[in-house]
Design a protein around this motif. Structure first.
Motif, short mmCIF file in Angstrom:
data_model
loop_
_atom_site.label_atom_id
_atom_site.label_comp_id
_atom_site.label_asym_id
_atom_site.label_seq_id
_atom_site.Cartn_x
_atom_site.Cartn_y
_atom_site.Cartn_z
N GLU B 17 0.83 -1.37 -0.16
CA GLU B 17 0.03 0.02 0.09
C GLU B 17 0.83 1.31 -0.09
OE1 GLU B 17 -3.25 0.36 -0.40
OE2 GLU B 17 -3.49 -1.84 -0.74
N LYS B 27 1.18 5.78 10.10
CA LYS B 27 1.22 6.04 11.73
C LYS B 27 0.33 5.24 12.30
CE LYS B 27 0.46 10.73 12.23
NZ LYS B 27 -0.39 11.98 11.99
N VAL B 118 -8.16 -3.75 8.87
CA VAL B 118 -9.05 -2.74 8.38
C VAL B 118 -8.76 -1.29 7.88
CG1 VAL B 118 -11.13 -3.81 9.76
CG2 VAL B 118 -9.60 -2.17 10.81
N ASN B 119 -7.55 -0.88 8.22
CA ASN B 119 -7.50 0.25 7.95
C ASN B 119 -6.00 0.88 8.09
OD1 ASN B 119 -9.01 3.13 7.44
ND2 ASN B 119 -7.51 3.76 9.06
N LEU B 120 -5.25 1.73 7.28
CA LEU B 120 -4.18 2.37 7.49
C LEU B 120 -4.34 3.81 7.51
CD1 LEU B 120 -2.01 0.32 4.65
CD2 LEU B 120 -2.42 -0.18 7.09
N ARG B 121 -3.54 4.30 8.44
CA ARG B 121 -3.62 5.81 8.42
C ARG B 121 -2.17 6.26 8.11
NH1 ARG B 121 -6.91 9.46 12.82
NH2 ARG B 121 -8.24 8.64 11.38
N MET B 122 -1.96 7.02 7.15
CA MET B 122 -0.64 7.59 6.64
C MET B 122 -0.39 8.73 6.43
SD MET B 122 -0.19 4.42 3.66
CE MET B 122 -1.53 4.49 2.98
N GLU B 123 0.55 9.52 6.72
CA GLU B 123 1.00 10.98 6.45
C GLU B 123 1.48 10.77 5.09
OE1 GLU B 123 3.48 13.73 8.74
OE2 GLU B 123 2.57 12.83 10.14
N LEU B 124 0.92 11.72 4.28
CA LEU B 124 1.36 11.91 2.59
C LEU B 124 2.27 13.16 2.67
CD1 LEU B 124 -1.73 10.27 0.99
CD2 LEU B 124 0.20 9.11 1.80
#
Ligand SMILES: Nc1nc2c(ncn2[C@@H]2O[C@H](COP(=O)(O)OP(=O)(O)OP(=O)(O)O)[C@@H](O)[C@H]2O)c(=O)[nH]1
Ligand SMILES: [Mg+2]
Ligand SMILES: [Zn+2]
Ligand SMILES: [Zn+2]
Ligand SMILES: [Zn+2]
Lengths: 216, 126
Positions: B17, B27, B118-124
């Motif tokens: 991903e 994160k 379920v979910n990925l939290r990313m700083e872009l």
């Protein structure tokens, strides 16, 4: 400031195994092969039970085969072979369990047209094989009286998810001073719908009852 | 016991991903683990930390495990919902009982055997 984004995935890591298990089940069904997977602690008697059941089924004119799952070696493979079964040895190496993909490969080495009953012996391990269904008709969990009378209640989820529980080495119960009825009672408290069969593979007791529970 | 191979698949998935976008930092990896699996949360966390140690773009503490309660469906009546759980003094956790809480009939497990990212939290990058 940087942008934060959420990516929704919903990816089940165990789902790939479940899908292959379903394919295995469909393939076996297509060839009229009844499959049973045996899991249980090291030395509980999985191999000896399968050897004895195969002898009975062979005498009835049914053809048996086995997939021998073990971390290393081919001891169980040789024992099955000696009973005239088609056998595939699967060494899992570092893995503590068989998975559906390994069974898929093993099945591809078998002549399914010449098999009525397939026994799959999982790696001796009473915990994790339950996360990896293989595509068998029934999951059979073997405990033996030598492991103590608390084996069932110590593993409630595994026992609850089993289709059949076998209490083996019954001939040793008295020597071990354990009451096998405790194992049966504990199983009934966790899952009243799972049959508990008492066997002794050495003395050849309870084997027909076990085959009946298999629907054979 | 096989937590390490499970967590390796999860880290591989996260890396896949990451390749799709200009990621500065992952994160949070939100993972739902069914209570009927045999995956020990501590072992998953340990494996994750070990695997991402050399991944500067994945936070060490990104793994967030959320336990998921099992759900069953009765084969006899119309019950669908959580399992009955028996509290046990000798055990730290409640023991799920594999029968219908309503009619004691045979049940089918419909939830609780999954291990889902379920979910990925990313700083872009902007
Ligand atoms: N007395 C007695 N001995 C048994 C019985 N079943 C198995 N054994 C003995 O217990 C030992 C282990 O049996 P196996 O059949 O190899 O056990 P297993 O579960 O296949 O073991 P692993 O494959 O190593 O996990 C052997 O010496 C068997 O002969 C039984 O019902 N009664
Ligand atoms: Mg064996
Ligand atoms: Zn395992
Ligand atoms: Zn392959
Ligand atoms: Zn019901």
């Amino acid at each position: 400031m940087h942008m934060t984004c959420d990516v929704e995935l919903g990816a089940d890591i165990l789902a790939a195994n479940k899908r292959i298990a379903e394919d295995n089940a469909a393939l076996l069904k297509k060839h009229n092969v009844r499959a049973y997977d045996f899991l249980g602690a090291i030395g509980s008697g999985k191999t000896l039970l399968i050897e004895k059941l195969a002898d009975i089924l062979h005498a009835r004119g049914l053809k048996c085969a086995a997939i021998a799952g073990d971390v290393t070696g081919d001891d169980d493979y040789k024992r099955f072979k000696a009973h005239g079964m088609q056998v595939v040895n699967v060494n899992t190496g570092k893995e503590c369990h068989l998975d559906a993909h390994m069974v898929d490969h093993a099945i591809s080495h078998l002549d399914l047209e010449n098999i009525d009953v397939l026994f799959i012996e999982n790696v001796g391990n009473l915990i994790c094989p339950a996360d990896f269904p293989l595509g068998s008709e029934k999951q059979v969990t073997i405990v033996s009286v030598t492991e103590g009378d608390d084996m069932v209640r110590k593993h409630p989820i595994l026992m609850g998810c089993s289709d059949i529980i076998v209490v083996n080495k019954m001939g040793l119960a008295e020597i071990m001073e354990i009451d096998p009825e405790i194992l049966k009672k504990d199983a009934a408290a966790i899952n009243p719908h799972v049959p508990v069969i008492f066997t002794d593979a050495r003395k050849e007791t309870g084997l027909n009852e076990l085959l009946e529970a298999f629907g054979l | 016991m096989h937590e390490f191979s499970v967590i390796s698949s999860i880290v591989d998935l996260v890396k896949q991903e990451m390749e799709k976008r200009p990621v500065i930092l992952v994160k949070e990896v939100k993972l739902e683990v069914g209570e009927l699996t045999f995956l020990a949360h501590g072992a998953l966390e340990f494996g994750f930390t070990a695997l991402v140690e050399k991944e500067p773009k994945i936070a060490n503490d990104a793994l967030n495990i959320i336990p998921v309660q099992a759900e069953v469906k009765c084969k006899n009546c119309d019950y669908e919902g959580p399992m009955k759980v028996k509290d046990s003094e000798s055990m730290h956790i409640g023991v799920p009982i594999f029968k219908c809480p309503k009619c004691e009939g045979q049940i089918e497990v419909i939830k609780g055997k999954e291990c889902t990212v379920v979910n990925l939290r990313m700083e872009l990058e902007d």
